[in-house]
Scaffold this active site. Structure first.
Site, mmCIF file in Angstrom:
data_model
loop_
_atom_site.group_PDB
_atom_site.id
_atom_site.type_symbol
_atom_site.label_atom_id
_atom_site.label_comp_id
_atom_site.label_asym_id
_atom_site.label_seq_id
_atom_site.Cartn_x
_atom_site.Cartn_y
_atom_site.Cartn_z
ATOM 1 N N GLY A 1 0.714 -0.847 -0.231
ATOM 2 C CA GLY A 1 0.249 0.079 -0.339
ATOM 3 C C GLY A 1 0.852 1.043 0.314
ATOM 4 C CE LYS B 1 -3.578 1.807 7.564
ATOM 5 N NZ LYS B 1 -4.586 2.675 6.749
ATOM 6 C CG ASN C 1 2.687 3.314 13.282
ATOM 7 O OD1 ASN C 1 3.230 3.572 14.076
ATOM 8 N ND2 ASN C 1 1.390 4.068 12.751
ATOM 9 C CB ALA D 1 4.934 6.096 2.635
ATOM 10 C CE LYS E 1 6.068 5.830 14.354
ATOM 11 N NZ LYS E 1 4.710 4.962 13.350
ATOM 12 C CG ASN F 1 1.793 14.607 9.241
ATOM 13 O OD1 ASN F 1 2.376 15.478 8.486
ATOM 14 N ND2 ASN F 1 2.392 13.779 9.328
ATOM 15 C CD GLU G 1 -2.463 0.355 11.904
ATOM 16 O OE1 GLU G 1 -1.704 0.004 11.543
ATOM 17 O OE2 GLU G 1 -1.707 1.650 11.848
HETATM 18 N N1 LIG Z 1 1.603 5.455 5.335
HETATM 19 C C1 LIG Z 1 2.688 5.611 6.261
HETATM 20 O O1 LIG Z 1 2.803 7.037 5.793
HETATM 21 C C2 LIG Z 1 2.740 4.705 7.237
HETATM 22 C C3 LIG Z 1 2.293 3.883 7.435
HETATM 23 N N2 LIG Z 1 2.540 3.590 9.103
HETATM 24 C C4 LIG Z 1 2.722 2.156 9.359
HETATM 25 O O2 LIG Z 1 2.419 0.975 8.334
HETATM 26 C C5 LIG Z 1 1.345 0.215 8.332
HETATM 27 C C6 LIG Z 1 0.847 0.465 6.405
HETATM 28 O O3 LIG Z 1 0.404 1.462 6.656
HETATM 29 P P1 LIG Z 1 0.225 1.929 4.979
HETATM 30 O O4 LIG Z 1 1.276 1.931 4.024
HETATM 31 O O5 LIG Z 1 -0.717 3.189 5.006
HETATM 32 O O6 LIG Z 1 -1.684 0.986 4.824
HETATM 33 P P2 LIG Z 1 -2.190 0.658 3.263
HETATM 34 O O7 LIG Z 1 -2.982 0.167 3.810
HETATM 35 O O8 LIG Z 1 -1.614 1.849 2.707
HETATM 36 O O9 LIG Z 1 -1.107 0.015 2.905
HETATM 37 C C7 LIG Z 1 -1.735 -1.529 2.887
HETATM 38 C C8 LIG Z 1 -1.855 -2.632 1.819
HETATM 39 O O10 LIG Z 1 -1.994 -4.292 1.503
HETATM 40 C C9 LIG Z 1 -2.767 -4.872 1.374
HETATM 41 N N3 LIG Z 1 -2.918 -5.867 1.995
HETATM 42 C C10 LIG Z 1 -3.344 -6.280 2.378
HETATM 43 N N4 LIG Z 1 -3.481 -7.558 3.077
HETATM 44 C C11 LIG Z 1 -2.665 -7.939 2.232
HETATM 45 C C12 LIG Z 1 -2.497 -9.962 1.280
HETATM 46 N N5 LIG Z 1 -2.956 -10.499 2.114
HETATM 47 N N6 LIG Z 1 -2.241 -9.211 -0.054
HETATM 48 C C13 LIG Z 1 -2.206 -8.393 -0.645
HETATM 49 N N7 LIG Z 1 -1.864 -7.126 -0.426
HETATM 50 C C14 LIG Z 1 -2.525 -6.762 1.046
HETATM 51 C C15 LIG Z 1 -4.047 -3.368 1.749
HETATM 52 O O11 LIG Z 1 -5.331 -3.923 0.643
HETATM 53 P P3 LIG Z 1 -6.477 -3.707 0.912
HETATM 54 O O12 LIG Z 1 -5.931 -2.498 1.848
HETATM 55 O O13 LIG Z 1 -6.854 -4.225 -0.737
HETATM 56 O O14 LIG Z 1 -6.436 -5.122 1.958
HETATM 57 C C16 LIG Z 1 -3.409 -1.889 1.721
HETATM 58 O O15 LIG Z 1 -2.971 -2.312 -0.228
HETATM 59 C C17 LIG Z 1 -0.039 0.656 9.363
HETATM 60 O O16 LIG Z 1 0.494 -0.917 10.712
HETATM 61 C C18 LIG Z 1 0.788 2.152 9.355
HETATM 62 O O17 LIG Z 1 0.162 1.953 10.514
HETATM 63 C C19 LIG Z 1 3.892 2.716 10.111
HETATM 64 C C20 LIG Z 1 4.051 4.695 9.025
HETATM 65 C C21 LIG Z 1 3.819 5.484 8.015
HETATM 66 C C1 LIG Z 2 3.725 10.128 13.770
HETATM 67 C C2 LIG Z 2 2.548 10.564 13.196
HETATM 68 C C3 LIG Z 2 1.238 10.362 14.506
HETATM 69 C C4 LIG Z 2 2.239 11.064 12.301
HETATM 70 O O1 LIG Z 2 1.017 11.504 11.542
HETATM 71 C C5 LIG Z 2 1.430 8.558 12.945
HETATM 72 O O2 LIG Z 2 3.249 7.866 13.107
HETATM 73 C C6 LIG Z 2 0.498 8.552 12.434
HETATM 74 O O3 LIG Z 2 0.018 9.182 12.126
HETATM 75 O O4 LIG Z 2 0.178 7.394 11.833
#
Ligand SMILES: NC(=O)C1=CN([C@@H]2O[C@H](COP(=O)(O)OP(=O)(O)OC[C@H]3O[C@@H](n4cnc5c(N)ncnc54)[C@H](OP(=O)(O)O)[C@@H]3O)[C@@H](O)[C@H]2O)C=CC1
Ligand SMILES: CC(C)(CO)C(=O)C(=O)O
Length: 317
Positions: free
Chosen positions: A9, A73, A97, A121, A177, A244, A259
Site C-alpha cells: 500500500g 495494516k 504501527n 507515504a 511510538k 499532517n 488501527e
Molecule cells: N503510510 C504511512 O506513512 C505510514 C504507515 N505506517 C504503518 O504501516 C502500516 C501500513 O500502513 P499503510 O501503508 O498506510 O497502509 P495501506 O492500507 O496503504 O497498505 C496496506 C496494503 O496492504 C494490502 N494488503 C493487505 N493484506 C494483503 C494481502 N493478503 N495480500 C496483498 N495485499 C494485502 C492492503 O490492501 P487492502 O486495503 O485492499 O486490504 C493495502 O493495499 C500500518 O501499520 C501503518 O500504521 C507507519 C508509518 C508511516
Molecule cells: C507520527 C504520526 C502521528 C504522524 O502523523 C503517525 O505515526 C501517524 O499518523 O500514524
C-alpha cells in the site's frame, strides 16, 4: 538481497520501491496497483524522487527470500503471517504501527525483527506513491540487544538510500511510538484536526493523558519508558508533523477501518493484564469503535464501553 514486501500500500510501496534501487524486490499487493507496477514500475514523488521496477504479485506463492518486510495494516497482520508461513526467510521485519511483531513471531518460524518507520507515504494512484516526509526506519531485535540479522537488514536499507538506525532498545522504541500514536492518532481522528491542533489545550492535555497512561502500562510490562520521555516524544512529533493529517484521521476521512485496536485498544488490553486503569485510552478506543460500527466498517459488539471512572486514575510521574 532478495526482499519480499508484504502489503504494497502506501508505506510498503515506498519502502519497496526505494529498496529496489539496490536489491531484488517483490511487492505483494492488490490490483490495479500490482498490474500498473508490472507494466511501468513505481514512480516515487515528493520528498524523494525515484523510478524503480520491483516485481509485483497479488498472491504470494511461497518463494523464498532473504528478507520479508511486513507493511499491512495491523488488523491484517495475522493473515499476512499465515500467508508468509508458506515461504522461508532468513528474517522478517515489521514496519507497522502497534506491536505487530508479537503476532508475527507467534505465527512464524523465521526470526522476526521489530521496526518502526517515520517516513510518510501516500499511494496517489496505482503505480505512484508520494513520499510525504523523509523520516527514519529504526529496527532491531524484538526483545532488545544486538542481532547480526538486524545489522544486515540495516545495511541493506542504507545501501538503498533509506535513512535507517539499528537500535538495541526496540521494546522502548516500540512503546514510545505507541504512546505517541495513542495520543495523536485517536484525538486528531475524533476531533478531525491536523496534528498541530495538539499544540494547545484542550487537545494537548487529552493527548498527553493518553500518552502518560501508555508509558505507565509500558513500565508495567517491564519496559523502561518514563512519562517525561514519552511526553517529550509526543511534543516532538506534534511539532515536526503539525501540518499532517494522522494516519487514523486519513482512515476516518476515507471511511475505512482504523488501527484503533492495535493502538489505544492494545494499551487498554495490556493495562487490564496489570490491573491498571487507563480511562483516557479506554474512552478514545470506545469512541473510535463506535464510529467504526456506525460507519459499517466494524461488526457491532466488538470492544467494550468504558465503565465509570474509578479511583485508580493515572499516575502523573
Ligand atoms: N503510510 C504511512 O506513512 C505510514 C504507515 N505506517 C504503518 O504501516 C502500516 C501500513 O500502513 P499503510 O501503508 O498506510 O497502509 P495501506 O492500507 O496503504 O497498505 C496496506 C496494503 O496492504 C494490502 N494488503 C493487505 N493484506 C494483503 C494481502 N493478503 N495480500 C496483498 N495485499 C494485502 C492492503 O490492501 P487492502 O486495503 O485492499 O486490504 C493495502 O493495499 C500500518 O501499520 C501503518 O500504521 C507507519 C508509518 C508511516
Ligand atoms: C507520527 C504520526 C502521528 C504522524 O502523523 C503517525 O505515526 C501517524 O499518523 O500514524
Amino acid at each position: 538481497m532478495d526482499v519480499l514486501v508484504f502489503g504494497a500500500g502506501s508505506l510498503g510501496t515506498l519502502v519497496g520501491a526505494l529498496l529496489a534501487r539496490a536489491h531484488d524486490v517483490t511487492l505483494v499487493g492488490r490490483d490495479p496497483h500490482v498490474s500498473r507496477v508490472r507494466e511501468g514500475g513505481v514512480r516515487v514523488s515528493g520528498a524523494v524522487e525515484a523510478r524503480t521496477a520491483p516485481a509485483a504479485t497479488t498472491k504470494y506463492d511461497g518463494s523464498a527470500a532473504d528478507l520479508a518486510v511486513v507493511a499491512v495494516k495491523s488488523f491484517d497482520t495475522a493473515a499476512a503471517a499465515d500467508a508468509l508461513g508458506a515461504g522461508s526467510f532468513e528474517v522478517v521485519c515489521s514496519l507497522q504501527n502497534g506491536l505487530a511483531e508479537e503476532t508475527l513471531a507467534a505465527r512464524l518460524d523465521a526470526p522476526v525483527l521489530a521496526g518502526t518507520a517515520t517516513y510518510g507515504a501516500r499511494l496517489v494512484e496505482p503505480g505512484h506513491v508520494e513520499c510525504t516526509g523523509v523520516g527514519r526506519v529504526v529496527l532491531g531485535a524484538r526483545s532488545g540487544g544486538t542481532d547480526p540479522r538486524a545489522e544486515r537488514v540495516g545495511k541493506a536499507f542504507r545501501d538503498a538510500g533509506i535513512e535507517t538506525l539499528v537500535a538495541s532498545d526496540m521494546p522502548r522504541r516500540l512503546w514510545e511510538k505507541l504512546a505517541v500514536n495513542a495520543g495523536v492518532n485517536a484525538v486528531t481522528a475524533l476531533a478531525r484536526v491536523e496534528n498541530g491542533a495538539l499544540t494547545d489545550d484542550p487537545g494537548r492535555e487529552l493527548a498527553r493523558r493518553a500518552t502518560r497512561e501508555t508509558a505507565r502500562v509500558a513500565r508495567a510490562e517491564g519496559v523502561s519508558l518514563s512519562n517525561r520521555r514519552a511526553l517529550s516524544a509526543l511534543d516532538e512529533v506534534v511539532t515536526a508533523t503539525e501540518a499532517n493529517r494522522s494516519s487514523m484521521l486519513q482512515d476516518v476521512d476515507d471511511e475505512k477501518r482504523t488501527e484503533v485496536d492495535a493502538i489505544n485498544g492494545t494499551v487498554v488490553e495490556r493495562a487490564e493484564r496489570h490491573r491498571l486503569d487507563v480511562p483516557t485510552n479506554r474512552t478514545l478506543a470506545a469512541l473510535l469503535r463506535t464510529w467504526e460500527v456506525g460507519r459499517g466498517v466494524r461488526k457491532a459488539g466488538g470492544g467494550s464501553v468504558p465503565p465509570e471512572s474509578t479511583s485508580r486514575g493515572e499516575s502523573r510521574q
